[in-house]
Enzyme design. Structure first.
Site, PDB file in Angstrom:
ATOM      1  N   ARG A 144     -10.333 -11.308   1.425  1.00 40.18           N
ATOM      2  CA  ARG A 144     -11.211 -12.311   0.810  1.00 40.18           C
ATOM      3  C   ARG A 144     -10.560 -13.691   0.830  1.00 40.18           C
ATOM      4  O   ARG A 144     -11.246 -14.698   0.886  1.00 40.18           O
ATOM      5  CB  ARG A 144     -11.581 -11.873  -0.617  1.00 40.18           C
ATOM      6  CG  ARG A 144     -10.420 -11.692  -1.526  1.00 40.18           C
ATOM      7  CD  ARG A 144     -10.779 -10.911  -2.781  1.00 40.18           C
ATOM      8  NE  ARG A 144     -10.875  -9.463  -2.545  1.00 40.18           N
ATOM      9  CZ  ARG A 144     -11.199  -8.580  -3.467  1.00 40.18           C
ATOM     10  NH1 ARG A 144     -11.484  -8.957  -4.694  1.00 40.18           N
ATOM     11  NH2 ARG A 144     -11.255  -7.289  -3.172  1.00 40.18           N
TER      12      ARG A 144
ATOM     13  N   LYS B   8       0.844  -1.197   0.000  1.00 39.28           N
ATOM     14  CA  LYS B   8       0.000   0.000   0.000  1.00 39.28           C
ATOM     15  C   LYS B   8       0.880   1.249   0.000  1.00 39.28           C
ATOM     16  O   LYS B   8       1.933   1.255   0.657  1.00 39.28           O
ATOM     17  CB  LYS B   8      -0.850   0.037   1.282  1.00 39.28           C
ATOM     18  CG  LYS B   8      -2.046  -0.893   1.273  1.00 39.28           C
ATOM     19  CD  LYS B   8      -2.865  -0.726   2.539  1.00 39.28           C
ATOM     20  CE  LYS B   8      -3.992  -1.732   2.609  1.00 39.28           C
ATOM     21  NZ  LYS B   8      -5.018  -1.568   1.584  1.00 39.28           N
TER      22      LYS B   8
END
Ligand code: BES
Ligand code: ZN
Ligand code: ZN
Length: 496
Positions: free
Chosen positions: A342, A268
């Site tokens: 996920r 990130k």
């Protein structure tokens, strides 16, 4: 370990004495719908002179009179909750120690109103000062609520007291969740989350099973293990179970517990990495909900599963281009290691469904930035295959004052997850609709039995608050806790 139970607990006293009879340092008065002619509003002229308009959450303190006015648009649960929370934050700037308030019975549902009022007090009183050398000294120690109407006008006082205390319990559980989320990644890593769950189990006599890496390998949770691999903190999967006698329903909750999400090799940018300690908000909500339900002794069998993992970088990190095999046998092409939630949930959901056949299956996750872009900072996205569980969530959210909205799946977006080399890809091939594609990815890991019993709640927006809003201070909000406890309470009433 950080002290997770609330440090400054308020004493609540519900009395049939009139508001004038109660002795307290300060009185809180609601100004309803800008109506300055209400008998409780004694400083009408002074309020107008001070420029007080009676807007929602506007406060005006008269320290010479020891009266704090706070505006509410209407007399409703949602408005009183935030108004009282704002009043509490104002009182923290003063040296008052005790406060009193009338119970305002002139509402559609006085019991729900009292519960919301209690939530406002406890949520508004929350402060996270663990890392401050100097803790703030100002605090409200006790609040007295005048219940005179309940005694004199035959409103059921015992029921009212129960409703108020339910509100206190729910808000305290929310604050408990806030504490976990606000704790830094080096103080709260997977092993610590497991310890927190074990402590809850001890306190409430619940069943708690912790899966360590060897158990996770045995359970074939290879995708979860891949995400965890580069961290010095090994992963845990938590199973906490509350099993009362004669439950009216069996409910499974699954939470994303990323104690830190650096993004992994798909690192990130710095600005986006700060606040990623809050990527454990889903798992922390699950722990708070179980705590509330066990305290309230609701007749619901409740199972909480948390996938607690840290997503880091290193020579051992999982990579874009890897193909992983999930617990349910499906293969996943990794194209972005920042879409890790996920992957962790795919295996945690797989394990949860193997262990428990539930009437309802709900998962909570700070899953996508796209959900925040789509619906804003204040609202969670609710997804699933079937409208029944989704509508239950929307209804409970409305009663609890949380904002949640449905995001519908569709077959066109589903196609964007297809992979050339594996069964599915962990990211979509389009930049749009990212909250929905993440939800549809999860749906691939829901079995036939739970297909229509499942809903996914993306709490990425409201889970962490950068600018104070509503009943939330800076930091973790405890998103999902109130809504889910309200939903579980409603199940105890509806299911015979
Ligand atoms: N934890 C983040 C999602 C998130 C973003 C939560 C902002 C709270 C605030 C998640 O793991 C993530 O990084 N998702 C990616 C998915 C993308 C790579 C498809 C995202 O949203 O950018
Ligand atoms: Zn991520
Ligand atoms: Zn994440």
């Amino acid at each position: 370990m950080i002290q997770l139970n609330q440090e400054n607990r308020i004493d609540f006293d519900l009395t049939i004495a009139t508001i004038e009879e109660i002795v307290a340092d300060v009185e809180i008065i609601l100004v309803i719908n800008k109506n300055f002619d209400h008998p409780f509003v004694q400083e009408k002229t002074a309020l107008q002179k001070a420029g007080f308009k009676g807007l929602q959450d506007e406060t005006q303190l008269f320290s010479d009179k020891d009266r704090l006015y706070v505006g509410v648009e209407t007399l409703s649960c949602a408005t009183v909750r935030t108004a009282i929370a704002t009043a509490m934050r104002t009182l923290f700037k003063t040296s008052y120690r005790t406060a009193k308030i009338a119970s305002y019975t002139d509402t559609e549902n006085p019991m729900a109103f009292l519960k919301a009022m209690a939530e406002g007090f406890v949520l508004g009183a929350y402060r996270f000062e663990h890392y401050k050398s100097e803790k703030s000294k100002n605090t409200i120690e006790s609040i007295t609520v005048s219940m005179t109407h309940y005694a004199h006008f035959s409103l059921p006082i015992q029921e009212a007291i129960k409703a108020f205390h339910a509100g206190v319990t729910i808000a305290e559980a929310t604050n408990f969740t806030r504490n976990i989320v606000n704790t830094t990644p080096d103080d709260c890593y997977p092993e610590v989350m497991a310890k927190i769950a074990e402590n809850i189990a001890k306190e409430y006599d619940l069943k708690c099973h912790i899966l360590e890496p060897s158990d996770l390998r045995e359970q074939k949770m290879e995708t979860l293990l891949a995400v965890a691999r580069a961290s010095r903190h090994t992963p845990r999967v938590i199973h906490l179970a509350y099993k009362p006698q004669n439950p009216k329903a069996v409910v499974t909750l699954v939470g994303k517990g990323l104690t830190y999400d650096s993004g992994g090799l798909s690192l990130k940018p710095s600005d986006y990495m700060v606040t990623m300690k809050a990527d454990k908000s889903g798992g922390s909500a699950v722990l708070g909900i179980i705590k509330a339900v066990a305290t309230l002794k609701l007749p619901i069998e409740l199972h909480g599963f948390v996938g607690a993992v840290e997503n880091m970088i290193g020579g051992d990190a999982y990579k874009p281009d890897d193909v992983l095999r999930a617990k349910n046998g499906k293969t996943i092409e990794v194209r972005n290691t920042d879409a890790e939630g996920r992957l962790v949930l795919a295996d945690t959901l797989g394990y949860a469904q193997q262990e428990v056949k539930a009437d309802y299956l709900f998962d909570f996750a700070t899953l996508t930035g796209a959900c925040v872009v789509g619906v804003g900072n204040y609202t969670s996205g609710v997804m699933g295959n079937n409208d029944v569980p989704k509508n239950m969530i929307i209804k409970a959210a409305q009663h609890s004052g949380e904002l949640m909205t449905k995001l519908d799946f569709n077959r066109y977006l589903k196609k964007t997850l297809s992979s050339e080399i594996a069964d599915i890809c962990n990211i979509s091939n389009t930049r749009y609709g990212g909250a929905i594609t993440a939800g549809m990815f999860l749906s691939e890991f829901i079995d036939e039995y739970h297909k229509d019993k499942w809903a996914h709640i993306d709490i990425a927006g409201p889970a962490f608050v950068e600018h104070i809003w509503g009943e939330n201070p800076h930091g973790a909000s405890g998103a999902g806790v109130r809504m889910m406890v309200y939903l579980l309470e409603s199940l105890t009433l509806e299911v015979q």
